[in-house]
Scaffold this motif. Structure first.
Motif, PDB file in Angstrom:
ATOM      1  N   SER A 103      -7.723  -5.409   7.410  1.00  0.00           N
ATOM      2  CA  SER A 103      -6.720  -6.264   8.047  1.00  0.00           C
ATOM      3  C   SER A 103      -6.010  -5.527   9.173  1.00  0.00           C
ATOM      4  CB  SER A 103      -5.691  -6.739   7.017  1.00  0.00           C
ATOM      5  OG  SER A 103      -6.281  -7.568   6.039  1.00  0.00           O
ATOM      6  N   ALA A 172      -2.168 -12.999  13.922  1.00  0.00           N
ATOM      7  CA  ALA A 172      -2.854 -13.311  12.669  1.00  0.00           C
ATOM      8  C   ALA A 172      -3.463 -14.707  12.700  1.00  0.00           C
ATOM      9  CB  ALA A 172      -1.890 -13.182  11.489  1.00  0.00           C
ATOM     10  N   ILE A 177      -8.184 -13.339   8.903  1.00  0.00           N
ATOM     11  CA  ILE A 177      -7.583 -12.617   7.784  1.00  0.00           C
ATOM     12  C   ILE A 177      -7.385 -13.595   6.646  1.00  0.00           C
ATOM     13  CG2 ILE A 177      -5.593 -11.298   6.975  1.00  0.00           C
ATOM     14  CD1 ILE A 177      -5.168 -10.313   9.783  1.00  0.00           C
ATOM     15  N   PHE A 230      -0.364 -15.118   7.280  1.00  0.00           N
ATOM     16  CA  PHE A 230      -0.542 -13.716   6.903  1.00  0.00           C
ATOM     17  C   PHE A 230       0.778 -12.987   7.144  1.00  0.00           C
ATOM     18  CE2 PHE A 230      -1.461  -9.284   7.828  1.00  0.00           C
ATOM     19  CZ  PHE A 230      -2.219  -8.932   6.716  1.00  0.00           C
TER      20      PHE A 230
END
Length: 261
Positions: A103, A172, A177, A230
């Motif tokens: 990530s 994000a 992710i 996220f």
């Protein structure tokens, strides 16, 4: 929507806790949990397998963040006097650590400021496995100390907070992710903490019960239905490395994942 009363209560709890904590100087042993204390030679050998030709262990350098996240960690110095952080990872946490590293790679590759990615391991991942265990390595980022409780009232830090959160949300949203585990509810977590407090330290319960009751009535009902993105998951000043007027790095991503914004 989070009401002003609940927000004010959250800030009051935060300021109280952080202004009453005592910071102890971190020693070599305190930089790990005591479960595993590797030899100097093992650390230097692991660093070299990452391509960092370390010549010295710098246990004299205090490391910010939570030491319990790793079995052991220390700063190391190479022949160019550059500093890195080497950490030994618990066996039960290797999958989670690799997920976090991936990530961070995605975020760093999309130019999110404040991300310190882990170095690649020889096999193309991030975790290095040798006869002494599992290792991760990253660049060391120096920072400015926080003066408690004064920093909580410095406005520029709030603006830096907001800027990072907005950038994280924007970056994000463009990335793949995914959630790394079951949905995490801060409301359920707080309830669990209060239950533990009641059972193990009941004398402190009256201190925190009014704050918890305020959150329970004004914040919890709407929290778990908020939009999910996220998130860092443990975003507070002690999980940052600060410059004189900016956030240099955001650390301790162990609670990151898809959560209510």
């Amino acid at each position: 929507m989070l009401c002003k009363a609940a927000y004010k209560t959250t800030i009051e709890i935060y300021i109280f806790l952080h202004s009453h904590l005592v910071v102890l100087p971190m020693t070599k042993v305190q930089q790990g949990t005591g479960e595993y204390l590797p030899r100097k030679e093992d650390c230097l050998a692991a660093a070299r397998k990452f391509g960092i030709y370390a010549k010295k262990i710098r246990g004299d350098i205090p490391l910010v963040g939570s030491p319990e996240r790793s079995a052991f960690r220390t700063a190391v110095q190479n022949e160019k006097n550059e500093l890195y952080i080497l950490e030994s990872v618990f066996v039960h946490g290797i999958q989670r650590k690799e997920q976090i590293a991936c990530s961070l790679d995605l975020l760093a590759n999309h130019q999110l400021q404040g991300i310190v990615p882990y170095l690649p391991s020889p096999d193309g991942g991030h975790l290095l496995h040798d006869e002494h265990g599992y290792w991760l390595m990253s660049a060391y980022v120096p920072g400015e100390p926080l003066k408690r409780p004064d920093y909580a009232f410095e406005r520029w830090r709030g603006r830096a907070f907001a800027d990072f959160l907005l950038s994280l949300k924007k970056k994000a949203a463009l990335l793949s992710i995914k959630s790394n585990g079951p949905f995490f509810s801060i409301a359920s977590y707080a309830t669990h903490i209060m239950e533990d407090l009641k059972q193990n330290d009941p004398e402190f319960l009256p201190w925190f019960l009014p704050f918890f009751q305020q959150l329970e009535t004004s914040f919890f009902p709407g929290h778990d239905v908020l939009p999910r993105w996220f998130c860092h998951g443990d975003f507070h000043p002690m999980n940052m490395i600060w410059g004189k007027d900016t956030i240099k790095a955001v650390i301790d991503w162990e609670f990151s994942g898809i959560k209510p914004e």
